[in-house]
Design a protein around this motif. Structure first.
Motif, mmCIF file in Angstrom:
data_model
loop_
_atom_site.group_PDB
_atom_site.id
_atom_site.type_symbol
_atom_site.label_atom_id
_atom_site.label_comp_id
_atom_site.label_asym_id
_atom_site.label_seq_id
_atom_site.Cartn_x
_atom_site.Cartn_y
_atom_site.Cartn_z
ATOM 1 N N GLU A 350 41.517 36.767 43.368
ATOM 2 C CA GLU A 350 42.917 36.812 43.172
ATOM 3 C C GLU A 350 42.294 35.618 41.235
ATOM 4 O O GLU A 350 43.197 36.154 40.527
ATOM 5 C CB GLU A 350 43.488 36.184 43.757
ATOM 6 N N HIS A 354 44.026 37.358 37.621
ATOM 7 C CA HIS A 354 44.484 36.364 36.916
ATOM 8 C C HIS A 354 44.239 35.940 35.658
ATOM 9 O O HIS A 354 44.623 36.691 34.677
ATOM 10 C CB HIS A 354 45.064 35.008 37.632
ATOM 11 N N PHE A 447 48.888 40.028 36.856
ATOM 12 C CA PHE A 447 49.547 38.983 37.488
ATOM 13 C C PHE A 447 50.179 39.637 38.710
ATOM 14 O O PHE A 447 50.293 38.737 39.599
ATOM 15 C CB PHE A 447 50.382 38.767 36.461
ATOM 16 N N ALA A 450 47.073 39.815 41.599
ATOM 17 C CA ALA A 450 47.070 38.651 41.691
ATOM 18 C C ALA A 450 48.068 38.064 42.786
ATOM 19 O O ALA A 450 47.635 36.555 43.978
ATOM 20 C CB ALA A 450 47.144 37.390 40.643
ATOM 21 N N LYS A 457 50.922 30.720 44.694
ATOM 22 C CA LYS A 457 51.171 31.623 44.235
ATOM 23 C C LYS A 457 52.040 30.675 42.556
ATOM 24 O O LYS A 457 52.154 31.438 41.565
ATOM 25 C CB LYS A 457 52.913 32.920 44.490
ATOM 26 N N TYR A 460 50.540 31.436 39.016
ATOM 27 C CA TYR A 460 50.441 33.324 39.010
ATOM 28 C C TYR A 460 51.720 33.671 38.203
ATOM 29 O O TYR A 460 52.172 34.392 37.216
ATOM 30 C CB TYR A 460 49.983 33.802 40.264
#
Length: 734
Positions: A350, A354, A447, A450, A457, A460
């Motif tokens: 992730e 990102h 995004f 991710a 989160k 993101y």
């Protein structure tokens, strides 16, 4: 040995052991720290039995609001970075010797250490401690053994400096086995720096028998520097780390993978220290060009360890930070994609996706050339020209001590400092010419991917919201921000919460300015900007836009003299305006605005007046505003200097702080956002207090006093949350 001065042999042995530890002062200091840490753990096991509150902090009931930050750390053992087994066994021995002794287990680990190095200073000290502390009816042969070891230790202290250096290095390593926090790493760094200074007294030949140990010490010091982003002397850190890495890079006995790790650590140190080094220190005698760049460090690391995807990940991220052309940015994205396909990178997917998204976002900027619009241009202030002889202040005039009464609008200096171009480019959303640009679409895709993978989160979602704003889809942008507010990472000490609330405020401000300035909406926006400022008091990220835009909103409110219900409301806005005006005026660097809020007595007086006014008025956003400024005072240890309430004493200050915090807790329970557990506990304690008042028992006063103490502990935990030290993220380690 016979008894001296009426003391038994055992008493004399205990005194000798204590004297050795005291002479070996760094050992004595570590023992005291370890006792404290173990004591905190022991308390936590039995704490709150009377109160039933498992989440309360381990602070004394007598809270000093003025200067003391609560200690809430627990001992957590980490084995990372400690290569010496003897050091680890000695640490394990000490753990079972101190606190609640378990000498049987301690003897086991002590024997392991002595099996490896029979004359190890720390292990021998531990052995004597176990022998003379396990019971008072020690046998003569055991006591004689302890006395012989004591004689050996006393000889080492006076005659064998090398063994003392080894012992000191082990203690330096032990510090990092405690919970990873600022103090433990600073203690470790200080000891390693002392050791390297003391090594200068020895010839190279005399150190040949401990050469491998010296190499380990130097590598540990560089690694500890990389884990610290504040608290130590940056000019020394970058100079020493650079010299060590250059020296060890040519050492024939160090593996290439270890050399690569050294170069990665040096890159991290340069990334963290050089900006601070340039800002805070006089480096007229030292040229920064003497030090390698972080990009150079990563190139060296990739060459030494080409199979390590972590290095490609960090190199790609760093190149992305500095890339200014399409080819450089494409190379950075390519490095990140290589890392994404590397073995063992599942836990970093992730994070990598990102950053690939961020790289594509930057490629969109470089290829589509979107238009940047400054929201500050939407503000048009009504102001009489100074050429008319109105006697008003000129833009940029110095404000030292604002008056305690409302001024005519034309007597108030307007905002004059503008955001730096780099801040505008980073923060203000560029408007896309072509929303079908392949880099723009790829960034959105990354995004979103991710976000699906992540537990935390918030960051993101902020970036995805910015992309939607660039496409003028403010509805989707707002949805992303609301979802981010509901995430548990939106308000943790090391979270992007500062950026989140700063950007929510900016988003709401953009919506407001499309329709026209409106007082009620402006109050809501001010609340978001203040929350960003409050969270920055315990976060390494510092807001800049929040301060500047809050200042402009306040000035716009002052312009509308008919928008206030009474003179008090206008004075509150004026006081907050002058407070921020003076802080922004004083700050030489935009990142320093927060700390300049409390640097002079007039500003502290303004904060005192604001807190009292917010507390007395008690409108929708007043409690959060008052609590924000209380947090600023507490963090910068200015609580003793404020004058609040009719009584103007600590009791009154504590009462107002608690009432503001309670109001915030009540409001946030009802709001659609993630709420830290401390607010929920505080809300429950408020309910319990109301329940006890209804019961009106004979012990009511005692119970209410206990609840007040518990609430104050929770409030101080909100102001001073537990933080992790600088840069200890797995994706930043080789």
């Amino acid at each position: 040995m016979t008894a001296e001065c009426g003391k038994s042999r055992l008493e004399v042995a205990k005194e000798r052991l204590q004297a050795i530890s005291s002479a070996f002062n760094f050992h004595h200091s570590f023992i005291e720290i370890l006792k404290t840490v173990i004591g905190v753990e022991s308390e936590s096991e039995n704490s709150d039995e009377e109160s039933g509150n498992e989440d309360s902090t381990k602070e004394d009931a007598n809270i000093n609001l003025s200067d003391n930050e609560p200690e809430t750390d627990k001992a957590v053992i980490s084995m990372d970075g400690i290569a010496n087994k003897v050091c680890l066994h000695n640490f394990e021995t000490l753990q079972y010797m101190m606190g609640r002794p378990e000498f049987k287990v301690a003897r086991k680990y002590n024997a392991k250490a002595l099996d490896i190095v029979p004359d190890n200073f720390n292990a021998l000290w531990n052995k004597v401690y176990i022998l003379i502390s396990e019971n008072d009816s020690i046998k003569d042969d055991m006591l004689t053994n302890a006395e012989n070891i004591l004689q050996q230790l006393e000889t080492v202290i006076t005659k064998d400096k090398k063994l003392m250096l080894i012992a000191k290095a082990e203690v330096a390593g032990m510090h990092t086995l405690l919970q990873e926090n600022l103090k433990t790493f600073l203690n470790s760094v200080a000891l390693y720096e002392e050791i390297l200074d003391e090594l200068q007294e020895f010839s190279k030949q005399s150190l040949s028998d401990i050469e491998n140990l010296v190499l380990i010490w130097k590598q540990d010091l560089v690694q500890n520097y990389a884990r610290l982003t504040y608290g130590h002397k940056h000019e020394r850190a970058i100079a020493m780390a650079s010299d060590i890495v250059k020296e060890l890079d040519h050492h024939p006995t160090i593996f290439d993978k270890d050399k690569a790790r050294l170069w990665v650590n040096l890159a991290v140190i340069i990334q963290h220290c050089v900006p601070r080094y340039e800002r805070q220190f006089d480096y007229s005698n030292i040229e920064l060009s003497e030090f390698p760049t972080s990009e150079h460090c990563y190139r060296k690391a990739m060459k030494l360890d080409p199979e390590n995807p972590r290095i490609f990940m960090q190199a790609g991220r760093e190149l992305k930070r500095h890339a200014s052309t399409v080819s450089q940015m494409e190379k950075a994205v390519a490095l990140l994609e290589i890392a994404l396909g590397g073995a063992g990178m599942e836990s970093h997917r992730e994070y990598l996706i990102h950053h690939i998204g961020l790289g594509n976002q930057r490629l969109w900027h470089l290829t589509d050339h979107p238009v940047h619009k400054n929201i500050e241009d939407d503000y048009s202030f009504r102001r009489i020209s100074h050429d008319d002889g109105d006697g008003g202040p000129t833009p940029g005039c110095l404000v030292i001590n604002p008056p305690n009464h409302p001024l005519d609008f034309n007597q108030i200096p307007p905002p004059y400092k503008k955001l730096h171009k780099s801040t505008q480019w980073r923060f203000f959303n560029p408007i896309a010419h072509n929303v079908r640009n392949r880099y723009y679409l790829r960034a959105i895709q990354c995004f979103e991917e991710a976000i699906k993978m992540a537990n935390e989160k918030c960051l993101y979602l902020i970036d995805l919201s910015r992309l939607y704003s660039s496409a003028l889809d403010l509805v989707k942008a707002g949805e992303c921000l609301r979802e981010a507010m509901n995430g548990s990472d939106s308000c943790s000490p090391n979270s992007p919460g500062v950026s989140l609330y700063e950007y929510i405020g900016f988003h709401e401000e953009t919506l407001m300015m499309q329709k026209g300035f409106e007082h009620k909406h402006a109050e809501k926006i001010k609340g978001f900007y203040r929350e960003s400022i409050r969270q920055s008091t315990h976060n390494k990220w510092k807001p800049v836009v929040a301060f500047h835009h809050l200042l402009r909103i306040l000035y716009k409110q002052l312009e509308d003299e008919g928008g206030f219900d009474c003179e008090r409301d206008r004075l509150i806005v004026q006081d907050e305006y002058f407070l921020l005006y003076m802080a922004i005026q004083e700050a030489k660097d935009p990142r320093d605005i927060l700390q300049t809020l409390t640097t002079t007595a007039p500003k502290i007086d303004l904060i005192s007046r604001l807190i009292q006014a917010f507390h007395e008025r008690n409108e929708e956003f007043d409690a959060e505003a008052g609590f924000t400024y209380f947090s600023v005072l507490a963090v910068f240890r200015k609580m003793k200097k404020i004058k609040i309430g009719a009584e103007n004493n600590d009791v009154e200050t504590k009462r107002i702080l608690l009432e503001l915090a309670e109001r915030v807790a009540r409001q946030r329970i009802e709001q659609p956002r993630y709420l830290r557990k401390e607010y929920r506990i505080l809300y429950e304690l408020i309910g319990e207090e109301a329940h006890q008042r209804e019961l009106n028992s004979s012990s009511l006063d005692c119970k209410l006093a206990k609840l007040q103490e518990m609430k104050m502990k929770i409030v101080m935990t909100i102001i001073f949350p537990t933080m992790t030290v600088g840069c200890i993220r797995s994706m930043e380690q080789c």
